[in-house]
Write a protein that holds these residues in place. Structure first.
Motif, short mmCIF file in Angstrom:
data_model
loop_
_atom_site.label_atom_id
_atom_site.label_comp_id
_atom_site.label_asym_id
_atom_site.label_seq_id
_atom_site.Cartn_x
_atom_site.Cartn_y
_atom_site.Cartn_z
N LYS A 135 44.92 24.71 32.20
CA LYS A 135 45.52 25.90 32.80
C LYS A 135 46.55 25.52 33.86
O LYS A 135 47.61 26.14 33.94
N ILE A 173 37.73 34.28 35.79
CA ILE A 173 39.01 34.93 35.54
C ILE A 173 40.11 34.19 36.29
O ILE A 173 39.83 33.32 37.10
N VAL A 174 41.37 34.53 36.02
CA VAL A 174 42.50 33.90 36.70
C VAL A 174 42.85 34.75 37.92
O VAL A 174 42.67 35.97 37.92
N GLU A 175 43.37 34.07 38.95
CA GLU A 175 43.61 34.73 40.24
C GLU A 175 44.39 36.03 40.12
O GLU A 175 44.11 37.00 40.81
N ASN A 176 45.42 36.05 39.25
CA ASN A 176 46.27 37.24 39.23
C ASN A 176 45.95 38.21 38.08
O ASN A 176 46.78 39.05 37.75
N ASP A 177 44.77 38.09 37.48
CA ASP A 177 44.36 39.09 36.49
C ASP A 177 44.15 40.44 37.18
O ASP A 177 43.56 40.51 38.26
N LYS A 178 44.67 41.50 36.53
CA LYS A 178 44.44 42.83 37.11
C LYS A 178 43.14 43.43 36.58
O LYS A 178 42.43 44.15 37.29
N ASP A 236 38.13 46.69 36.50
CA ASP A 236 39.30 46.74 37.37
C ASP A 236 39.11 45.72 38.50
O ASP A 236 38.19 45.84 39.30
N CYS A 288 34.54 37.61 37.45
CA CYS A 288 34.49 39.07 37.36
C CYS A 288 33.21 39.58 38.02
O CYS A 288 32.12 39.07 37.74
N CYS A 292 39.57 42.48 34.05
CA CYS A 292 38.81 41.39 33.44
C CYS A 292 39.12 41.34 31.95
O CYS A 292 39.00 42.35 31.26
N PRO A 293 39.53 40.17 31.43
CA PRO A 293 39.85 40.07 29.99
C PRO A 293 38.62 40.16 29.10
O PRO A 293 38.75 40.28 27.88
#
Ligand SMILES: [Zn+2]
Ligand SMILES: [Zn+2]
Length: 210
Positions: free
Chosen positions: A28, A185-190, A198, A178, A192-193
């Motif tokens: 990553k 999760i990645v720092e800038n995820d808005k 949220d 999450c 949770c994938p």
């Protein structure tokens, strides 16, 4: 508690999970280009090899032309010194092309392990020991298991180690998970994938603001 602490689910399993997490982190965070990786090879090693190459060429040619090694006859074309020298230079170059990449690769592993905080002497030795019997096996193992490089904290920019969970400078959560499903999760995820939670309110605020 989000399962990040090693040793919570049995030694081998958690060590394996930690290893896989570090490999994911490496993929990553590191987008290394070949040209940049070449710069890791120590400059003195490249210069030494180039010098050796030139010296071996000159010595081989001198010995061959003097005829000492071959009872006064030049090799391989007995009555043409120019053609013989050219052939000999070609043979020496071919040898160098086979051997030099391995030496340069060893130089790379030695430096790369050091900047990743690994035991560089041990890894160089492993690669050397495995080389006669298994050629590249030592290098393959090294590239599979090597640690990720230290990287910049996404919040304050301070350099943090790959095994850190929190930034020692600003307490930023370096491996945020999450709050709903606990997956990384990645720092800038808005959102949770994995579960769609949220994240805007929970992530990147330090996670410790109580
Ligand atoms: Zn920080
Ligand atoms: Zn989730």
């Amino acid at each position: 508690m989000n399962g990040k602490e090693p040793g919570t689910s049995g030694g081998i399993t958690s060590a394996w999970n930690e290893r896989m997490r570090l490999i994911r982190l490496r993929r990553k965070k590191e987008r290394s280009r070949f040209r940049d990786e070449l710069k890791v090879i120590p400059r003195w090693l490249v210069i030494t090899l180039a010098a050796k190459f030139v010296i071996v060429q000159i010595v081989a040619m001198a010995i061959n032309l003097s005829g000492v090694a071959n009872n006064g006859v030049v090799w391989p074309v007995s009555n043409n010194a120019w053609l013989s020298s050219l052939a000999l230079a070609g043979i020496v170059t071919l040898f160098a092309l086979f051997i030099f990449p391995w030496i340069l690769l060893l130089g790379y592993v030695n430096r790369d392990a050091k900047r990743r905080g690994m035991n560089s002497a041990l890894w160089t030795l492993v690669c050397i020991i495995l080389m006669p019997a298994y050629v590249a096996l030592g290098f393959i193992i090294y590239f599979l298991v090597r640690e990720p490089l230290p990287y910049a904290c996404p919040k304050c920019g301070a350099t943090v180690g790959p095994r850190f969970n929190f930034c020692p400078t600003c307490r930023c959560d370096l491996h945020p998970s999450c709050p709903n499903c606990r997956r990384e999760i990645v720092e800038n995820d808005k959102f949770c994938p994995f579960c769609g939670q949220d994240l805007a309110a929970t992530v990147n605020t330090g996670a410790f603001t109580t």
